[in-house]
Design an enzyme around this catalytic site. Structure first.
Site, PDB file in Angstrom:
ATOM      1  N   ASP A   1       0.863  -1.166   0.000  1.00 16.36           N
ATOM      2  CA  ASP A   1       0.000   0.000   0.000  1.00 16.36           C
ATOM      3  C   ASP A   1       0.913   1.233   0.000  1.00 16.36           C
ATOM      4  O   ASP A   1       1.723   1.403   0.918  1.00 16.36           O
ATOM      5  CB  ASP A   1      -0.907  -0.027   1.240  1.00 16.36           C
ATOM      6  CG  ASP A   1      -1.894   1.125   1.251  1.00 16.36           C
ATOM      7  OD1 ASP A   1      -1.530   2.216   0.775  1.00 16.36           O
ATOM      8  OD2 ASP A   1      -3.016   0.937   1.751  1.00 16.36           O
TER       9      ASP A   1
ATOM     10  N   TYR B   1      -5.118  11.229  -3.694  1.00 17.62           N
ATOM     11  CA  TYR B   1      -5.529  12.520  -3.127  1.00 17.62           C
ATOM     12  C   TYR B   1      -4.653  12.993  -1.984  1.00 17.62           C
ATOM     13  O   TYR B   1      -4.878  14.061  -1.447  1.00 17.62           O
ATOM     14  CB  TYR B   1      -7.001  12.470  -2.675  1.00 17.62           C
ATOM     15  CG  TYR B   1      -7.355  11.310  -1.772  1.00 17.62           C
ATOM     16  CD1 TYR B   1      -7.092  11.363  -0.418  1.00 17.62           C
ATOM     17  CD2 TYR B   1      -7.975  10.175  -2.283  1.00 17.62           C
ATOM     18  CE1 TYR B   1      -7.427  10.303   0.411  1.00 17.62           C
ATOM     19  CE2 TYR B   1      -8.309   9.113  -1.474  1.00 17.62           C
ATOM     20  CZ  TYR B   1      -8.028   9.179  -0.121  1.00 17.62           C
ATOM     21  OH  TYR B   1      -8.353   8.128   0.695  1.00 17.62           O
ATOM     22  N   LYS B   2      -3.642  12.203  -1.616  1.00 14.98           N
ATOM     23  CA  LYS B   2      -2.727  12.661  -0.549  1.00 14.98           C
ATOM     24  C   LYS B   2      -1.568  13.413  -1.204  1.00 14.98           C
ATOM     25  O   LYS B   2      -1.784  14.479  -1.747  1.00 14.98           O
ATOM     26  CB  LYS B   2      -2.301  11.465   0.301  1.00 14.98           C
ATOM     27  CG  LYS B   2      -3.496  10.933   1.117  1.00 14.98           C
ATOM     28  CD  LYS B   2      -3.250   9.623   1.824  1.00 14.98           C
ATOM     29  CE  LYS B   2      -4.558   9.167   2.482  1.00 14.98           C
ATOM     30  NZ  LYS B   2      -4.565   7.742   2.825  1.00 14.98           N
TER      31      LYS B   2
HETATM   32  C1  LIG Z   1      -5.787   6.958   2.767  1.00 14.99           C
HETATM   33  C2  LIG Z   1      -5.599   5.486   2.849  1.00 14.99           C
HETATM   34  C3  LIG Z   1      -6.537   4.595   2.290  1.00 14.99           C
HETATM   35  C4  LIG Z   1      -7.796   5.120   1.662  1.00 14.99           C
HETATM   36  O1  LIG Z   1      -8.672   4.130   1.275  1.00 14.99           O
HETATM   37  P1  LIG Z   1      -9.937   4.439   0.364  1.00 14.99           P
HETATM   38  O2  LIG Z   1     -10.590   3.140   0.200  1.00 14.99           O
HETATM   39  O3  LIG Z   1      -9.428   5.007  -0.941  1.00 14.99           O
HETATM   40  O4  LIG Z   1     -10.798   5.439   1.074  1.00 14.99           O
HETATM   41  C5  LIG Z   1      -6.248   3.240   2.344  1.00 14.99           C
HETATM   42  N1  LIG Z   1      -5.115   2.781   2.914  1.00 14.99           N
HETATM   43  C6  LIG Z   1      -4.204   3.610   3.465  1.00 14.99           C
HETATM   44  C7  LIG Z   1      -2.952   3.069   4.075  1.00 14.99           C
HETATM   45  C8  LIG Z   1      -4.422   4.984   3.456  1.00 14.99           C
HETATM   46  O5  LIG Z   1      -3.531   5.807   4.002  1.00 14.99           O
END
Ligand SMILES: *Cc1c(COP(=O)(O)O)cnc(C)c1O
Length: 417
Positions: free
Chosen positions: A208, A233-234
């Site tokens: 991830d 979006y980060k």
């Molecule tokens: C921000 C984030 C997500 C976001 O998940 P969505 O399903 O796109 O809302 C998932 N995993 C991690 C580690 C994150 O930081």
């Protein structure tokens, strides 16, 4: 009242004037003009929601008014809509060290993780365990539970520490899923070394990249990573809830089978045949078409990224986080000091972290809080300056020294922290 500044590490700026000089010499400084930065604020939350690129509203408007409004149905072909998950994936690929045909922009991280985890388990038919870390961003663990629940004998095993990894890599482990950078502490893992260990045990590796892509160079293909997911979006600044992306190593693309077999993953979506036949390449990981207006945000931001040198991003990121940690060394900083062990955020433990962060926000320094006691400050080298890092550290010191965070209004919580 103010606590004395701790001595800076070598190379760290010793004064605000030093920071101004660093900003003047910063090769990334011109990129600040690409962002609609909030006025009179120091935004240290780009690790949660990146700042709006100035070119985005125009591209969104063009997508709505021209491509949709005027082009209507012809825009699928004429404006290249139908290729966007692939063309945007190819533009994003260099940021994560992938081939252009190994990345697809679509869906959310959770949905993409569901797809790649299931595909990975199916590639290891004799094995039924998914290994993860207990402290990982919870949605990843929830999805792992959901996926393993669909396989007979499937189970998700959570490690309390990565020190246990080798001992837990038994013959039943099909997949290991980890975050390259921890969303709370900012700890950076050695992606290549861990991938190799997992492979040696016969398992597949899913990374991830939510808190690493856009903050540091990543080499997925060189490390032989099997699958990866990440959000846009980060650090990538593509807009709130913009579609995320997935990576599938070329060697798996012809054989991996994902479970959400929608029409856009079909070999011939417009043949409208009743039987599912997956597309040959990474296209089989599509389900439906991603929200087109949201893709405009991805298009605009990836244009900015085409001008960026990730080595410069990493060097500045380490300098910014290093400076911030130096200035606050007397606090309980949980982010590692060693550059190779941290991403682009600094986490500080404080029992009253929530009201302290609220008091900082009132002063115009925007960080955030993660339960139970972590204050997080994200540093985004494309638009955060050295002087801002310095001023933000001063603000933290002043808020703590004055005790202003004790005011009752700072303890009220909204739904999102
Ligand atoms: C921000 C984030 C997500 C976001 O998940 P969505 O399903 O796109 O809302 C998932 N995993 C991690 C580690 C994150 O930081």
């Amino acid at each position: 009242m103010q606590p004395p500044a701790s001595p800076a590490s070598p190379g760290s700026p010793a004064s605000r004037a030093d920071c101004l000089a660093l900003d003047a010499a910063d090769p990334l400084a011109p990129l600040r003009a690409e962002f609609a930065l909030p006025k009179d604020r120091i935004y240290l939350d780009g690790n949660s929601l990146g700042v709006l690129p100035v070119r985005t509203p125009e591209l969104v408007r063009r997508t709505v008014e021209q491509e949709w409004g005027q082009g209507l149905i012809t825009s699928w072909n004429e404006a290249g809509w139908v290729d966007l998950p692939f063309t945007l994936g190819a533009q994003l690929a260099p940021l994560i060290g992938a081939g252009g045909h190994e990345v697809l922009v679509c869906d959310s991280v959770s949905v993409n993780l569901f797809k790649v985890l299931t595909a990975a388990l199916r590639l290891r038919p004799g094995r039924r365990t998914v290994l993860g870390e207990r402290t990982t961003f919870p949605t990843d663990l929830y999805i792992a539970e959901g996926v393993t629940g669909l396989f007979e004998g499937g189970r998700t095993v959570l490690l309390d520490s990565l020190d246990e990894l080798d001992a837990r890599l038994t013959e039943d482990v099909a997949v290991v899923v980890l975050s390259q950078v921890d969303y709370r502490t900012g700890v950076l893992l050695d992606l290549a070394e861990i991938t190799e260990r997992v492979h040696r045990a016969g398992a597949l590796m899913v990374w991830d990249l939510c808190h690493s892509a856009g903050a540091l160079p990543i080499e997925l293909a060189a490390a032989g990573v099997d699958f990866a997911v990440g959000c846009t979006y980060k650090y990538l600044n593509c807009g709130p809830c913009a579609p995320s992306y997935l990576y599938v190593a070329e060697r798996h693309q012809g054989v991996a089978e994902q479970p959400l077999t929608g029409w856009f993953g079909h070999a011939e979506p417009f043949a409208f045949v009743p039987e599912y036949r997956p597309a040959d390449g990474i296209g089989r990981f599509l389900t439906s078409f991603p929200p087109l207006l949201a893709l405009a945000g991805v298009r605009a931001s990836l244009e900015v990224w085409q001008q960026v040198d990730l080595a410069q991003v990493r060097a500045k990121s380490l300098a910014l986080t290093g400076l911030f940690m130096d200035r606050l060394a007397e606090l309980d900083v949980v982010t590692p000091r060693e550059p190779e062990r941290r991403g682009s955020q600094v986490a500080i433990r404080h029992p009253d972290g929530f009201p302290v962060v609220q008091a900082l926000i009132e002063r115009g320094v925007i960080g955030d809080f993660r339960a139970p006691d972590l204050m997080r400050f994200g540093f985004t080298p494309l638009y955060t300056s050295y002087t801002e890092a310095w001023d933000a550290a001063e603000a933290v010191r002043e808020v703590l020294a004055s005790g202003e965070w004790r005011a009752e209004r700072f303890s009220r919580r909204g739904a999102v922290t």
